[in-house]
Structures are given as structure tokens and as C-alpha cells.
Design an enzyme around this catalytic site. Sequence first.
Site, PDB file in Angstrom:
ATOM      1  N   HIS A  99      -3.287   4.293  11.049  1.00  0.00           N
ATOM      2  CA  HIS A  99      -2.264   5.209  11.322  1.00  0.00           C
ATOM      3  C   HIS A  99      -3.079   6.694  11.362  1.00  0.00           C
ATOM      4  O   HIS A  99      -4.146   6.766  10.765  1.00  0.00           O
ATOM      5  CB  HIS A  99      -1.598   5.345   9.723  1.00  0.00           C
ATOM      6  CG  HIS A  99      -0.810   4.346   9.237  1.00  0.00           C
ATOM      7  ND1 HIS A  99      -1.689   3.376   8.604  1.00  0.00           N
ATOM      8  CD2 HIS A  99       0.325   3.859   9.105  1.00  0.00           C
ATOM      9  CE1 HIS A  99      -0.784   2.406   8.304  1.00  0.00           C
ATOM     10  NE2 HIS A  99       0.479   2.629   8.542  1.00  0.00           N
ATOM     11  N   ASP A 102      -4.601   8.110   8.605  1.00  0.00           N
ATOM     12  CA  ASP A 102      -5.827   7.426   7.917  1.00  0.00           C
ATOM     13  C   ASP A 102      -6.897   8.098   8.383  1.00  0.00           C
ATOM     14  O   ASP A 102      -7.964   8.013   7.657  1.00  0.00           O
ATOM     15  CB  ASP A 102      -5.716   5.904   8.227  1.00  0.00           C
ATOM     16  CG  ASP A 102      -4.668   5.177   7.977  1.00  0.00           C
ATOM     17  OD1 ASP A 102      -3.846   5.564   6.942  1.00  0.00           O
ATOM     18  OD2 ASP A 102      -4.490   4.058   8.578  1.00  0.00           O
ATOM     19  N   GLU A 266       4.091  -9.536   9.463  1.00  0.00           N
ATOM     20  CA  GLU A 266       3.284  -9.669   8.210  1.00  0.00           C
ATOM     21  C   GLU A 266       3.571 -10.702   7.165  1.00  0.00           C
ATOM     22  O   GLU A 266       4.945 -10.852   6.740  1.00  0.00           O
ATOM     23  CB  GLU A 266       3.139  -8.255   7.581  1.00  0.00           C
ATOM     24  CG  GLU A 266       2.484  -8.142   6.248  1.00  0.00           C
ATOM     25  CD  GLU A 266       1.849  -6.801   5.941  1.00  0.00           C
ATOM     26  OE1 GLU A 266       1.820  -5.904   6.892  1.00  0.00           O
ATOM     27  OE2 GLU A 266       2.091  -6.630   4.710  1.00  0.00           O
ATOM     28  N   ASP A 294       0.058  -9.187  10.900  1.00  0.00           N
ATOM     29  CA  ASP A 294      -0.733  -8.660   9.790  1.00  0.00           C
ATOM     30  C   ASP A 294      -0.853  -9.614   8.778  1.00  0.00           C
ATOM     31  O   ASP A 294       0.184 -10.302   8.074  1.00  0.00           O
ATOM     32  CB  ASP A 294       0.181  -7.566   9.409  1.00  0.00           C
ATOM     33  CG  ASP A 294      -0.156  -6.214   9.858  1.00  0.00           C
ATOM     34  OD1 ASP A 294      -0.695  -6.185  10.990  1.00  0.00           O
ATOM     35  OD2 ASP A 294       0.405  -5.078   9.495  1.00  0.00           O
ATOM     36  N   ASP A 307      -0.431  -7.163  -0.715  1.00  0.00           N
ATOM     37  CA  ASP A 307      -1.214  -7.130   0.376  1.00  0.00           C
ATOM     38  C   ASP A 307      -2.650  -7.817  -0.056  1.00  0.00           C
ATOM     39  O   ASP A 307      -3.509  -7.102   0.193  1.00  0.00           O
ATOM     40  CB  ASP A 307      -1.576  -5.648   0.663  1.00  0.00           C
ATOM     41  CG  ASP A 307      -0.545  -5.222   1.655  1.00  0.00           C
ATOM     42  OD1 ASP A 307       0.555  -5.823   2.089  1.00  0.00           O
ATOM     43  OD2 ASP A 307      -0.425  -3.873   1.691  1.00  0.00           O
ATOM     44  N   ASP A 337      -4.273  -6.649   7.302  1.00  0.00           N
ATOM     45  CA  ASP A 337      -3.424  -5.573   6.299  1.00  0.00           C
ATOM     46  C   ASP A 337      -3.649  -6.012   4.890  1.00  0.00           C
ATOM     47  O   ASP A 337      -2.569  -6.589   4.400  1.00  0.00           O
ATOM     48  CB  ASP A 337      -1.972  -5.411   6.870  1.00  0.00           C
ATOM     49  CG  ASP A 337      -1.351  -4.258   6.276  1.00  0.00           C
ATOM     50  OD1 ASP A 337      -1.861  -3.389   5.450  1.00  0.00           O
ATOM     51  OD2 ASP A 337      -0.183  -3.769   6.716  1.00  0.00           O
TER      52      ASP A 337
END
Length: 438
Positions: A99, A102, A266, A294, A307, A337
Site C-alpha cells: 500500500h 506502507d 483471500e 492473498d 491473517d 497477506d
Amino acid sequence: MSYFKNISKIQYEGAGSDNALAFKHYNENEVVLGKTMKEHLRFAVAYWHTMTMNGSDPFGQGNMIRPWETVSGMDLAKARVEVNFEFLEKIGAPYFCFHDVDVAPEGATLKESNENLDVIIAKIKEGMNATGTKLLWNTANMFSNPRYVHGAATTNNADVFAYAAAQVKKGLETAVELGAENYVFWGGREGYESLLNTDMGLELDNLARFFHMAVDYAKEIGFTGQFLIEPKPKEPSKHQYDFDAATTISFLQKYGLDKHFKLNLEANHATLAGHTFEHELRVARLNNMLGSIDANQGDMLLGWDTDEFPTDIYAVTLAMYEILENGGIGAGGVNFDAKVRRTSFEPEDLFYAHIAGMDTFAKGLKVAGKMIEDKFFENLLNDRYASFKTGIGADIVSGKANFKTLEAYALENSHIVNKSNHLELLKARLNEYIYGNK
Ligand code: XUL
Ligand code: CO
């Protein structure tokens, strides 16, 4: 400068190796169904979880030991770029994802944020050139900053919509600059809390307007990568608009966006939506919408997005089966991720975690490849639907049958015979593949 001095490039040593810092299954040049593992899996490291995340949670402060966290601001941002490329080279992942926030700290104004990004993007470009690594995707974080409290493209505040558009504009320029193969939208706060104060129709129309603007601008600046939307049902929004694959696909179709987008699916988002990961992959595959994944996993006992690194060989095998049946992941990849647990706070844990995930996917790929080669499940499936290949079934499929002809048939065939699924036998067979006995 090295941030992981005690770790050299991770090598493949094969199943049974006791070396914690070696691959047991991921052998990048090994060929499965005509392609190398590297080509099949296209592994990516997530910048936010590996370079940036510090272990803080709602109950405690950051606790990760990260040798690069000795500086702050832009110096820290620059150090993280170096960490990223050292990590990618040592773990042997060809891709990374990030991102905007980040990689570079947000400034006091949009202009300042963009200037910070320019400095860091230039450094990232140098790193990519020096290492030959590539950007699988980038995205704009439109959920952390307080301005996005009511959403970004689905906010009630037009000033916020404009700011979000400016952020994505910069994101697309970044994608062009770095040759990103995809650009992702995850709508963390694109949803609602109460229908009593929500104009859902306007919000969804605006979301579609936003995506059309992104498509137009991408065309204008020559971004040729793939656009992806990442569904998630909730968290941080109570109800997120891109709830799951089916909801997202119908949204894209309604607004004429389906030819421009695919899905980034994801695993943990699938389970939060009450689906298995393979269900989401199948829905996307059937609609030619499977774009990228993801890779992570949730916890059966927890109701939020944990996650975790994917180690569940059963789930990963079934996911890889869908990906292989899709003809591969295309321009997408397998992006971790995933974050190390708060209790795994040493730098080495970043390696153990990625090795665990990469080995699980490599093994899942091999098992799924064998399942496809053997055609056991394919034959079983063909057999199960055999009634639609001849007679009345063939008439239904070809469009020859109607309610009157079907009634005439049913009147003559009241004695119906069904066959057992032998579901437990099928699951036992899947286990035999996973154990390596087949
Ligand atoms: C959040 C999530 C995001 C997206 C990118 O649950 O998965 O990190 O992958 O914004
Ligand atoms: Co994600």
C-alpha cells in the site's frame, strides 16, 4: 548493510531435511504439469506485514524485534526498502506488494505525501532493477487515515471522495512507474453501519463511478496491468460492499465493469464470509474472474481476520486444485497477506513463516497436480452428471425440453433411482493423495 546477517539464501533441501531455514517442498525449478513451481506460484511478500507491522494489537504495544527500527520517518522508510529487497532475495520470492502508506509516511498534505512517495518509489525502482524482483501489485490505503472514517469512494463526504481519487491517481502512476502487473482495490471502509443513515444506492453508484474513473485514467497513462478487487465481508466495516466473490461479480456486471476487473481472493476473507477458500475460487473461475490470491488462513475459533501464514495442507490443496483447473493464476500470484504471530517476534520468524507458507503451497501444488493427472475426481464428476449426457438430460441441456415434454417424461418415470455420493470414500481418497500414497 544487511538486516538479516545470520541468514543466507534459503535453499531447497527436500522432504525430511531438519534444517529450519531450508525448503522441504518448494523447489522453484521443479516442473509440475508442464510449468516450474516458480511459474505456477509467483510468490509475493506483503510489505505491510513483513517490513512494516510491529506486532501491536488492541491490547498491547508493538513487540517485534526489527533491526531496522532504529531510525524513523523517511529514514525508516528508506531502510525498509533495503530490508524488502534483502528479504525477497533471501527467501527467493520474485514479487512483492504494498500500500502507498506502507512504503512512505503520509505528509501533512496530499502534496507532501506524494513527495515522500516519489523519493521512496525511486529507491524501490533501483532495488527492483538491482535484484530483478517485480511488483505483483500496489494499492492505496484508504482506510487507516481518520479522513476515511465514513468510507472512501462510498463516503457521504464528496471532499473525501476527491481525496481518495487523488490517492488512487498517484497509485496508478506508481504502478506504471514500477511496472506493476496488477492494481488492487480493497474497500476496507466501503460499507455501512446502519441502513437508517445510508443511501446505499448512491454509495454503490459512486463506487462504480470511482472504478470507471480509475479504468479511464489507467488507459490515459498507459497502465496495462490487471485491475483487481479484493472481497471481504466485514472488518473494519460492519458490512462491506464487496462481501464475497459472488456479490462483487454481480456489482461489476451491473455497472459494466466486469471486463476491466478480476478478483483478488483471500483465504481468511472467504472463511469470514462463511465460505471455504475453494468455493470463492470456484465462483471466480466459473465467471472468468480469478485474478490473484492473498494466501493466508484464519482461525476456526476466532471471528476476525487473523491473517495467519497458510499451513493447512488440506485447504491449500483444494485451493491449488481450483487454480490449476483455472489454467493457472495468470497475471496474478500467491501473495502472503499473512503476519507472524505476536509471540513470533524475532526476525528469523519472518523466514520460518514464509518457508512454511511456500512449502505448503508447493506441496499443495504437487498434490493437486497429481489429482488432475490421475483424473480420479474428474471421472467421478463426469459419472455423477452422466444423466445429462443422453436421453432426457441431453434434451434439457440442448434446450429441446420444456415443461410439457418433461411432464410427459415424469409421468412415465415415477420410480426415481438416485446413487450414493460415497462422500467419505471421496474424502479418504483425497487424504491418500495428501499423504502421498497416490
Ligand atoms: C485486509 C487486506 C488488505 C488487502 C490490501 O484484510 O486483506 O491488506 O489485501 O489492502
Ligand atoms: Co488481503
